[in-house]
Design a protein around this motif. Structure first.
Motif, short mmCIF file in Angstrom:
data_model
loop_
_atom_site.label_atom_id
_atom_site.label_comp_id
_atom_site.label_asym_id
_atom_site.label_seq_id
_atom_site.Cartn_x
_atom_site.Cartn_y
_atom_site.Cartn_z
N PHE A 1 -71.95 -77.91 -23.07
CA PHE A 1 -72.09 -76.63 -22.36
C PHE A 1 -72.03 -76.87 -20.84
CE2 PHE A 1 -74.45 -74.55 -26.07
CZ PHE A 1 -73.44 -73.64 -26.32
N LEU B 1 -68.50 -77.86 -19.64
CA LEU B 1 -67.60 -76.70 -19.70
C LEU B 1 -67.91 -75.71 -18.57
CD1 LEU B 1 -67.41 -76.00 -23.54
CD2 LEU B 1 -65.58 -76.84 -22.09
N THR B 2 -69.20 -75.54 -18.30
CA THR B 2 -69.62 -74.58 -17.27
C THR B 2 -69.08 -74.98 -15.89
OG1 THR B 2 -71.63 -74.23 -18.53
CG2 THR B 2 -71.63 -73.42 -16.29
N PHE C 1 -65.86 -73.38 -14.80
CA PHE C 1 -65.74 -71.93 -14.53
C PHE C 1 -65.58 -71.69 -13.03
CE2 PHE C 1 -68.73 -71.02 -18.36
CZ PHE C 1 -67.72 -71.40 -19.22
N MET D 1 -77.64 -69.61 -23.90
CA MET D 1 -76.31 -70.24 -23.85
C MET D 1 -75.45 -69.72 -25.01
SD MET D 1 -76.14 -72.08 -21.18
CE MET D 1 -74.50 -72.68 -21.40
N ARG E 1 -65.28 -68.05 -22.42
CA ARG E 1 -66.27 -69.10 -22.12
C ARG E 1 -66.75 -69.73 -23.43
NH1 ARG E 1 -70.79 -66.15 -18.59
NH2 ARG E 1 -71.00 -65.10 -20.60
N PHE E 2 -66.79 -71.02 -23.46
CA PHE E 2 -67.29 -71.78 -24.63
C PHE E 2 -66.61 -71.35 -25.93
CE2 PHE E 2 -71.09 -70.87 -21.84
CZ PHE E 2 -71.02 -72.06 -21.13
N PHE F 1 -63.57 -72.68 -27.06
CA PHE F 1 -62.77 -73.79 -27.58
C PHE F 1 -61.42 -73.29 -28.12
CE2 PHE F 1 -67.28 -74.70 -28.05
CZ PHE F 1 -67.40 -75.85 -27.30
#
Lengths: 153, 496
Positions: free
Chosen positions: A20, A23-24, A27, B179, B193-194, B196
């Protein structure tokens, strides 16, 4: 055993939080503020917990009694349900699962086994086709059989 | 006030006349049957009923849809108490204490308390609705992103009270819940976002499959792995303790919790976008704060059943306020209601609240009647329902798993939701096994989108100089409530 499992689980959560976090960072600046602060906090908290787990593990003397084989079997049945749904679709998959479970695990007679499976299939069919009007897929096996017979499923 | 009372009386007469009464009765029974199936909400049933009503008169439509709005609520809680399967997302809060009660053989008490709190909570919501119609129409438009943000913080603040044991684990679970709620499209830029690369994840994870997994599926794994023969550990009906009478009386024994939860439910119901899930969890958190370390809260305490049930049903009355008075849907159910009203030429707002006020009250009384009908039927069925807790686990487990699977799929007709439910089932079971609090994850997951969207909007508006955060009276009021909510239990503990 349970202590090792606990550390392993916390480590898995930490790995997830690291994913997480990474990946953040990708952004754009205005969008990352909230997720970044939450992911950062999550990673920090999980690190603290791992240290605690390890410390408690060293101090622990007696293991907590659990029946790991029963737990593994329960998760196995759940995986079997998922596999049956993928293979046979939402109509036949759960019905087959109920029948197999009743026969193998509950040691029921054939009447209950077949009755349970048939009732499940009927309830699913009524709800899926009549109540919500969802398309009923027959899963990978249904698609394969359909392809062999030249029928669209 | 006199014209309102007159309209209320006219609306009552419209509902309780023959054959009009048939519409709410049939609507209630249909809603009860559907709501017993997990994942199939009142909204689904409303959508299915719309085509039936094309040729109907407006009065018949409001009578049926009022009943559909109210009737689905109670049955979702029945499966939540008996089998740990939340029939709808708001019932997830009822599982927290209701299911442990069923496991202790007190399903009858829990079911009766749920039915009573449900009926009285809805009555409270309707009474507030009638009393506040003139005033609230002026207040609701003043709610903006800062107020929503503060309400989300108020809800998140309950986590501290609800989590027992390790604070680190509780906070980590809350962060993980937040999250997980961020998965999907960024509310500001619409960038994934997130996800994949998955199209499915762009919609975010649904409440229904996640709750079914965390509660129902996780519980089935625990049941299958346990040495217990039945859910309650008892095999004969006479071994079940608790009674319908105890359950009914318990609501009257805890008037503070009942009224506080009903107020929370009504107020949250009025705020568009919040809905029953937030109402139920915030009321549960408030009850936990009141109870403190006293009793077995979270482990089978009747107060943990009364609070979410009262709030969840009181919310129905509250949610009708913005819907009828301003034409603003408060949740999915009222959005569907607005659509069907529009189809029949009924325009919510000034016209409905003045010239067609008796019709508006017919809807309100229909909702009221359906809430009472479900509770009365629920009370009558307490004994047979409670017998589910003495059915052998080896027979019950496949049925619960099949129902959870059906519920996850039926919600949006997506097979991937079933896999999400099964995956969250294993995750929920691991959380339980290693002592991580599920409740913190669930509350943060529910409130995450509300928190993030309104934080971003508030920051943008503040940056542009369009709002001054602390100059808004409602923000200061809710901030005061948050401070009180955090400090009061600590002070009480110290004094105690």
């Amino acid at each position: 055993m349970r202590r090792i499992g606990s550390v392993a689980f916390t480590s898995a959560l930490l790995a997830l939080s690291a994913v997480f976090l990474v990946l953040t960072l990708g952004f754009d600046e205005s969008s990352r503020v909230v997720p970044l602060s939450v992911a950062g906090s999550l990673s920090g908290l999980l690190l603290v917990q791992i240290v605690r787990d390890v410390r408690e593990g060293r101090q622990a003397t007696a293991p907590i009694p659990t029946d790991a084989s029963l737990e593994a079997a329960a998760v196995g049945w759940l995986l079997a349900l998922g596999a049956l749904i993928l293979l046979f679709g939402m109509l036949l998959g759960p019905a087959l699962f109920v029948s197999v479970y009743l026969r193998r695990k509950a040691a029921e007679g054939w009447l209950v086994t077949i009755g349970g499976g048939a009732t499940t299939a009927l309830v699913f069919w009524l709800v899926l086709t009549h109540a919500i009007g969802a398309p009923v897929s027959l899963g990978a096996v249904g698609a394969l059989v359909g392809a062999l017979l030249g029928i669209r499923t | 006030m006199a014209p309102i009372l007159q309209a209320a009386s006219d609306g009552w007469a419209l509902v309780f006349s023959w054959p009009n009464i048939l519409y709410p009765v049939i609507g209630t029974i249909a809603a009860m049957v559907f709501a017993a199936l997990p994942g199939i909400s009142g909204v689904t049933l409303m959508a299915l009923a719309i085509p039936l009503t094309f040729q109907w008169e407006p009065l018949q439509v409001v009578l049926l849809f009022g009943a559909l709005t109210g009737g689905a609520t109670f049955m979702g809680s029945t499966t939540a108490i008996l089998l740990n399967i939340p029939g709808s997302a708001p019932s997830a809060a009822t599982t927290l204490d209701g299911y442990p009660m069923a496991r202790m053989g007190q399903a009858r008490t829990a079911l009766a308390a749920s039915a009573t709190a449900s009926a009285l909570g809805s009555t409270f919501g309707v009474m507030v609705l009638i009393a506040l119609v003139p005033a609230v129409t002026r207040v609701i438009p003043l709610m903006g992103p800062p107020e929503y943000l503060m309400l989300a913080l108020l809800g998140l603040g309950t986590i501290g009270t609800l989590v027992r044991g390790s604070v680190v684990k509780g906070l980590a679970m809350a962060c993980l819940g937040l999250m997980t709620s961020f998965i999907g499209l960024d509310p500001r830029t619409a960038a994934p976002r997130f996800t994949f690369g998955s199209l499915y994840l762009q919609d975010g994870l649904g409440l229904v499959p996640v709750f079914l997994g965390l509660f129902a599926v996780a519980e089935v794994i625990a049941l299958m792995a346990s040495a217990s023969a039945t859910v309650s550990g008892r095999v004969r009906p006479e071994e079940l303790t608790g009674s319908t009478r105890d359950g009914i009386l318990s609501v009257f024994r805890h008037p503070g919790i009942f009224f506080r939860s009903s107020i929370i439910g009504t107020v949250i119901g009025m705020v568009p976008g919040l809905g029953g899930t937030v109402a139920a969890f915030v009321a549960y958190g408030a009850a936990a704060r009141t109870v403190g370390t006293d009793g077995r809260f979270g482990q089978g305490d009747i107060r943990g059943v009364i609070a979410p049930e009262a709030a969840h049903d009181a919310k129905d009355g509250g949610s009708l306020l913005p819907t009828l008075a301003l034409g603003i849907p408060a949740n999915g159910g009222t959005a569907m209601l607005l659509s069907v009203l529009a189809l029949h030429g009924i325009r919510p707002g000034a016209e409905l609240m003045t010239e067609q006020l008796p019709l508006a009250f017919a809807l309100i009384w229909s909702l009221f009647l359906s809430n009472w009908l479900t509770s009365i039927l629920g009370l009558a069925l307490v004994r047979p329902f409670s017998r589910l807790t003495i059915v052998r686990i080896s027979r019950l487990a496949p049925a619960i798993l099949a129902l959870a699977t059906l519920g996850a799929f039926a919600h949006l007709g997506r097979a991937a939701d079933v896999m999400v439910a099964l995956g969250f089932g294993v995750f929920g079971w691991l959380l339980n096994t290693f002592g991580w609090p599920r409740i913190a994850f669930v509350i943060a997951f529910v409130l995450g989108p509300l928190f993030e969207q309104n934080l971003q909007l508030t920051m943008t508006l503040h940056g542009l100089g369009r709002i001054h955060f602390w100059s808004r009276p409602s923000v200061v009021l809710i901030a005061g409530l948050i401070v009180l909510a955090v400090l009061l239990p600590r002070m009480r503990r110290r004094v105690g």
